[in-house]
Design a protein around this motif. Structure first.
Motif, PDB file in Angstrom:
ATOM      1  N   THR A  77      -8.641  -8.584  -3.963  1.00 17.21           N
ATOM      2  CA  THR A  77      -8.859  -9.541  -2.814  1.00 17.21           C
ATOM      3  C   THR A  77     -10.255 -10.284  -2.904  1.00 17.21           C
ATOM      4  OG1 THR A  77      -7.742  -8.078  -1.337  1.00 17.21           O
ATOM      5  CG2 THR A  77      -9.083  -9.402  -0.241  1.00 17.21           C
ATOM      6  N   ALA A 109      -7.010   1.526  -3.099  1.00 13.63           N
ATOM      7  CA  ALA A 109      -7.657   0.975  -2.073  1.00 13.63           C
ATOM      8  C   ALA A 109      -8.816   0.149  -3.023  1.00 13.63           C
ATOM      9  CB  ALA A 109      -8.182   2.085  -1.215  1.00 13.63           C
ATOM     10  N   VAL A 128      -6.561  -5.071   3.423  1.00  9.34           N
ATOM     11  CA  VAL A 128      -7.464  -4.400   3.115  1.00  9.34           C
ATOM     12  C   VAL A 128      -8.086  -3.467   4.060  1.00  9.34           C
ATOM     13  CG1 VAL A 128      -9.866  -4.192   1.767  1.00  9.34           C
ATOM     14  CG2 VAL A 128      -7.992  -5.868   1.107  1.00  9.34           C
ATOM     15  N   THR A 168       0.899  -1.307  -0.153  1.00  6.39           N
ATOM     16  CA  THR A 168      -0.036   0.060   0.113  1.00  6.39           C
ATOM     17  C   THR A 168       0.790   1.335   0.144  1.00  6.39           C
ATOM     18  OG1 THR A 168      -1.681  -1.241   1.262  1.00  6.39           O
ATOM     19  CG2 THR A 168      -1.805   1.377   1.374  1.00  6.39           C
ATOM     20  N   LEU A 223      -7.191  -2.900  -4.907  1.00 10.99           N
ATOM     21  CA  LEU A 223      -6.823  -3.901  -4.067  1.00 10.99           C
ATOM     22  C   LEU A 223      -7.928  -4.729  -3.494  1.00 10.99           C
ATOM     23  CD1 LEU A 223      -4.313  -5.189  -2.451  1.00 10.99           C
ATOM     24  CD2 LEU A 223      -4.679  -3.356  -0.761  1.00 10.99           C
ATOM     25  N   GLY A 224      -9.098  -3.999  -3.077  1.00 10.44           N
ATOM     26  CA  GLY A 224     -10.290  -4.500  -2.654  1.00 10.44           C
ATOM     27  C   GLY A 224     -10.884  -5.411  -3.834  1.00 10.44           C
ATOM     28  N   ALA A 260      -5.232 -10.932   4.104  1.00  4.93           N
ATOM     29  CA  ALA A 260      -5.410 -10.205   2.984  1.00  4.93           C
ATOM     30  C   ALA A 260      -6.626  -9.356   3.463  1.00  4.93           C
ATOM     31  CB  ALA A 260      -5.903 -11.232   1.550  1.00  4.93           C
ATOM     32  N   THR A 279      -5.709  -0.791   4.720  1.00  9.02           N
ATOM     33  CA  THR A 279      -5.610   0.373   3.716  1.00  9.02           C
ATOM     34  C   THR A 279      -6.835   1.215   3.468  1.00  9.02           C
ATOM     35  OG1 THR A 279      -4.394  -1.253   2.292  1.00  9.02           O
ATOM     36  CG2 THR A 279      -5.473   0.349   1.203  1.00  9.02           C
TER      37      THR A 279
END
Length: 218
Positions: free
Chosen positions: A73, A66, A145, A43, A69-70, A141, A148
């Motif tokens: 994931t 973010a 998240v 991040t 990344l979400g 993970a 982040t």
């Protein structure tokens, strides 16, 4: 714990309590330490790279990062595993598999769906080890998240709405009282030092005015 495997004897229940009291804090410390190290590379450094190298706004880069990344994931730890579980488990459909992934990674763990419990399950031990690794990586993970998103500037401003605000007037009153006490103590110390200096000074014999007049007449 899903609740499908429970201790029955008193010794097993006592061991489970002691093991949980010791194991849960160490597990939380382990997950926290791992997440703090991963988030630096996942991040913070990517956001700073795009901010410094390309000149984009740091807040905009953080929001886009973010969201991406979400999405990654959710894809890697919810959608793809749900499709795999729906194939490996005979009586699970995609919705039930996705439900198991969400209930497990959100640490709810109801236990109504537990993989690898069928009698005709092939490679059951290896399957259970794979599920354990999946749950451990999924928890890490999810924490990455969440951390982040918590570092976003907008969420920090939102969290400040729930903070308890200090009364600045009371703080200023305490500071003024402290300053007055300090000034008074300093003045008292200076006065006492002057008195000590006067007390330690040698006595000077002053000449009488008559002796001075006589010496002038002479």
């Amino acid at each position: 714990g899903y609740g499908h495997t429970v201790p029955l004897s008193d010794g097993g229940k006592a061991f489970c309590i002691i093991y949980s009291v010791i194991g849960i804090p160490f597990t939380l410390l382990f997950l926290t330490a791992v997440v703090q190290r991963i988030i630096v590379y996942v991040t913070r450094r990517p956001v700073l790279y795009f901010h410094i190298r390309w000149g984009f706004s740091k807040q905009i880069v953080a929001i886009i990062h973010a969201i991406v990344l979400g999405f990654i994931t959710v894809s890697l730890f919810f959608l793809i595993p749900a499709a795999i579980f729906s194939v490996l488990e005979d009586d699970w459909n995609f919705l039930e598999s996705f439900y198991f992934c969400f209930i497990s990674l959100s640490t709810i763990g109801l236990g109504d769906y537990v993989p690898g419990e069928g009698y005709n399950q092939k490679f059951r031990e290896l399957y259970k080890i794979g599920i354990t690794c999946y749950l451990l990586l999924g928890l890490i993970a999810m924490l990455v998240v969440l951390e982040t998103f918590c570092e976003l500037h907008e969420l920090k401003k939102f969290r400040k709405l729930f903070y308890v605000k200090k009364d600045k007037e009371d703080d200023q009153v305490h500071i003024m009282e402290h300053d007055q006490l300090s000034f008074s103590s300093i003045s008292d110390q200076a006065a006492s030092m002057k008195d000590d200096q006067k007390a330690n000074e040698p006595f000077v014999t002053s000449q009488s005015p008559t002796s001075n007049d006589s010496s002038l007449n002479n």
